[in-house]
Design a protein around this motif. Sequence first.
Motif, PDB file in Angstrom:
ATOM      1  N   LYS A 222      -3.690  14.091   4.287  1.00 46.69           N
ATOM      2  CA  LYS A 222      -1.990  13.457   4.080  1.00 46.69           C
ATOM      3  C   LYS A 222      -2.042  15.570   5.488  1.00 46.69           C
ATOM      4  O   LYS A 222      -0.860  15.201   6.396  1.00 46.69           O
ATOM      5  CB  LYS A 222      -1.360  14.151   2.943  1.00 46.69           C
ATOM      6  CG  LYS A 222       0.140  14.238   3.577  1.00 46.69           C
ATOM      7  CD  LYS A 222       0.833  14.174   1.955  1.00 46.69           C
ATOM      8  CE  LYS A 222       2.493  14.300   2.423  1.00 46.69           C
ATOM      9  NZ  LYS A 222       2.908  15.542   2.685  1.00 46.69           N
TER      10      LYS A 222
ATOM     11  N   SER B 210       4.991   7.708   0.797  1.00 45.52           N
ATOM     12  CA  SER B 210       4.671   6.965   1.050  1.00 45.52           C
ATOM     13  C   SER B 210       4.300   6.075   2.301  1.00 45.52           C
ATOM     14  O   SER B 210       4.176   5.316   3.309  1.00 45.52           O
ATOM     15  CB  SER B 210       6.205   6.148   1.689  1.00 45.52           C
ATOM     16  OG  SER B 210       6.783   6.255   0.765  1.00 45.52           O
TER      17      SER B 210
ATOM     18  N   SER C 153       1.171   4.240  -2.912  1.00 47.02           N
ATOM     19  CA  SER C 153       0.635   5.755  -3.030  1.00 47.02           C
ATOM     20  C   SER C 153       1.861   6.412  -2.806  1.00 47.02           C
ATOM     21  O   SER C 153       2.033   7.748  -3.305  1.00 47.02           O
ATOM     22  CB  SER C 153       0.692   6.199  -1.120  1.00 47.02           C
ATOM     23  OG  SER C 153       1.599   5.969  -0.713  1.00 47.02           O
TER      24      SER C 153
ATOM     25  N   THR D 232      -4.360   5.635   4.195  1.00 58.41           N
ATOM     26  CA  THR D 232      -4.744   6.479   4.765  1.00 58.41           C
ATOM     27  C   THR D 232      -6.044   7.145   4.301  1.00 58.41           C
ATOM     28  O   THR D 232      -7.027   7.628   3.335  1.00 58.41           O
ATOM     29  CB  THR D 232      -3.369   7.612   4.071  1.00 58.41           C
ATOM     30  OG1 THR D 232      -1.698   7.033   4.354  1.00 58.41           O
ATOM     31  CG2 THR D 232      -3.577   8.941   5.322  1.00 58.41           C
TER      32      THR D 232
ATOM     33  N   LEU E 253      -1.588   3.797   0.256  1.00 58.62           N
ATOM     34  CA  LEU E 253      -3.504   4.226  -0.136  1.00 58.62           C
ATOM     35  C   LEU E 253      -4.461   3.822   0.857  1.00 58.62           C
ATOM     36  O   LEU E 253      -5.372   4.112   1.166  1.00 58.62           O
ATOM     37  CB  LEU E 253      -3.914   2.951  -1.021  1.00 58.62           C
ATOM     38  CG  LEU E 253      -2.465   2.904  -2.325  1.00 58.62           C
ATOM     39  CD1 LEU E 253      -3.063   2.195  -2.987  1.00 58.62           C
ATOM     40  CD2 LEU E 253      -3.119   4.740  -2.859  1.00 58.62           C
TER      41      LEU E 253
ATOM     42  N   LYS F 124       1.423   6.917  -6.984  1.00 58.70           N
ATOM     43  CA  LYS F 124       1.098   6.910  -7.361  1.00 58.70           C
ATOM     44  C   LYS F 124       0.642   9.288  -6.843  1.00 58.70           C
ATOM     45  O   LYS F 124      -0.095  10.333  -7.621  1.00 58.70           O
ATOM     46  CB  LYS F 124      -0.641   6.297  -6.331  1.00 58.70           C
ATOM     47  CG  LYS F 124      -2.239   7.395  -7.238  1.00 58.70           C
ATOM     48  CD  LYS F 124      -3.242   5.944  -6.664  1.00 58.70           C
ATOM     49  CE  LYS F 124      -4.439   6.428  -7.077  1.00 58.70           C
ATOM     50  NZ  LYS F 124      -5.845   5.566  -6.917  1.00 58.70           N
ATOM     51  N   TYR F 125       0.669   9.284  -5.322  1.00 57.00           N
ATOM     52  CA  TYR F 125       0.991  10.522  -4.556  1.00 57.00           C
ATOM     53  C   TYR F 125       2.411  10.890  -4.551  1.00 57.00           C
ATOM     54  O   TYR F 125       1.646  12.515  -3.858  1.00 57.00           O
ATOM     55  CB  TYR F 125      -0.097  10.233  -4.134  1.00 57.00           C
ATOM     56  CG  TYR F 125      -1.704   9.784  -3.912  1.00 57.00           C
ATOM     57  CD1 TYR F 125      -2.485  10.529  -4.732  1.00 57.00           C
ATOM     58  CD2 TYR F 125      -2.212   8.628  -3.224  1.00 57.00           C
ATOM     59  CE1 TYR F 125      -4.033  10.162  -5.103  1.00 57.00           C
ATOM     60  CE2 TYR F 125      -3.034   8.555  -4.050  1.00 57.00           C
ATOM     61  CZ  TYR F 125      -4.168   8.616  -4.652  1.00 57.00           C
ATOM     62  OH  TYR F 125      -5.453   8.454  -4.318  1.00 57.00           O
TER      63      TYR F 125
ATOM     64  N   SER G  59       0.992  -1.150   0.194  1.00 63.63           N
ATOM     65  CA  SER G  59      -0.126   0.447  -0.419  1.00 63.63           C
ATOM     66  C   SER G  59       1.028   1.467  -0.415  1.00 63.63           C
ATOM     67  O   SER G  59       0.614   2.139  -0.572  1.00 63.63           O
ATOM     68  CB  SER G  59      -0.446  -0.202   1.313  1.00 63.63           C
ATOM     69  OG  SER G  59      -1.921   1.345   1.230  1.00 63.63           O
ATOM     70  N   GLN G  60       1.812   1.304   0.851  1.00 61.72           N
ATOM     71  CA  GLN G  60       3.020   2.486   0.940  1.00 61.72           C
ATOM     72  C   GLN G  60       3.513   2.765  -0.336  1.00 61.72           C
ATOM     73  O   GLN G  60       3.881   3.788  -1.038  1.00 61.72           O
ATOM     74  CB  GLN G  60       3.822   2.012   1.539  1.00 61.72           C
ATOM     75  CG  GLN G  60       3.189   1.794   3.367  1.00 61.72           C
ATOM     76  CD  GLN G  60       4.747   2.585   4.193  1.00 61.72           C
ATOM     77  OE1 GLN G  60       3.964   2.387   5.068  1.00 61.72           O
ATOM     78  NE2 GLN G  60       5.292   1.565   4.041  1.00 61.72           N
TER      79      GLN G  60
END
Length: 463
Positions: free
Chosen positions: A103, A94, A87, A99, A97, A90-91, A83-84
């Motif tokens: 942020k 780390s 992300s 979260t 996803l 993607k974003y 997941s980290q």
Amino acid sequence: MTIQKLLATRDDAIAREDAPAYLAALDAIRLARIPAQIDHCIGNEFYGPKLRDAGINRGADIKTMDDFRRLPAFMTKADHRASQQASLEKYGHSFGLHTCVPKESIIHVAGTSGTTGMPTFYLFTRRDLDMTYEMVGRMLKKAGVRPGDTVLHLFGLSMWLGGTTFMQSLEAYGAHPIPLGAEAGVSRALQYLAACRPRVIAGTPSFLSYLIDRAPEELGKPASAFGVDIVFCGGEPGPAIPPVRKKLQEGYGAKVFDTMLGGWGNAALECGGEHHNGLHFLADEYCFRYDLVDPATREPIELKDGATGEGIHSGLYYEAGPGLRYATGDMLTLHVGTCPHCGEFGTRYSVQGRADDLLNVRGVKIFPSAIKEVVESLRPRTNGQLEIVLDAPPPRVVPPVAVTVEAAEGVAAADFDSLASEIEDQIKARLRIPAKVSMVPEGTIPRSSHKTKLVRVRDAGEG
């Protein structure tokens, strides 16, 4: 019914030592929290699809604890890292996803050491951090730590949950932490022990044990000469191993408390007696740490005294990156009733080991800590340091189990073979598995300022 009223119902059952009423009250507390937590997670791109695949579209779909406990695990450590990584791609961060808050709402980050790859991060909003301070405060109060007490902090300081998060929690409680950290090394830690005379010392049992060994040489006095009353341990199984526990108790002349902090509202503390009697769970309204499942079938196990299974962790009141049905990999045994040391009625659990560390040797299943307990029982001829060396990752181990053991200082090399044979005989008699023990001089096996790993898988081409 409000959480406070539900907690009062729990407390009434505790006062009456009524186990059925107590367990029912715990279920009621959890059930009061779960729907809102699910509603918080359902819109998240990681948790939302998993919940909907399990037939859950809103928190109100969970009507009983059985409904919740029958849900699959939604995350493992590997999923956490994946997941980290997703992300990050993607974003550009780390945090994962999973979260569940913007942020900008994250004000504190902790993590693991990342020794097996990307570190796993634990995130905190202001509410999450305040809750953590409250949970750690409960641990400190139960152990007898007083506001103003000096605490020599010797866990890995950095960003670990036992590091800056624990440091800030000590400050919030009103204690006086000395932020040295295990990274400073043994000599520096002993210098601060002598200079600061802390009432409380905190670190991994292996690091604190090593300080006991080195204190007479470096300080000219035993570690017990410097006024320590309370020893906080965590991160390793040592405090539950009788010889390790006894060494720490006598080496510091103090009470020893095993702890488990972890993320997402978890807090548990063993109560400092002569023997380890399990970790008292202190966070009923914030976390469900011991939702037990069979590690093979993944079916829920009835929660009662003596139940053993893999712990599924769920934060019940958590905002940032909450662990929701997180398969911890910890094998736990649940204790429900009166603690034989402190006399408190409630829930305790004992950590048997990591499910992925379980060794299967010709059908005999043991955790590495069982081998460590045998080695520790041979003190003072061993110093307790060992390494189990495998040809392939567990669980299946082709016997004999290869174990490297350090001899204590002063043991002659000429005695290594006979001591190795004695350890092999003890492992065979007590654990019913064959072992091949290799003795090495003290200081041979690498130490860690963080968690000490008992198992190492040989690298390709290693002899």
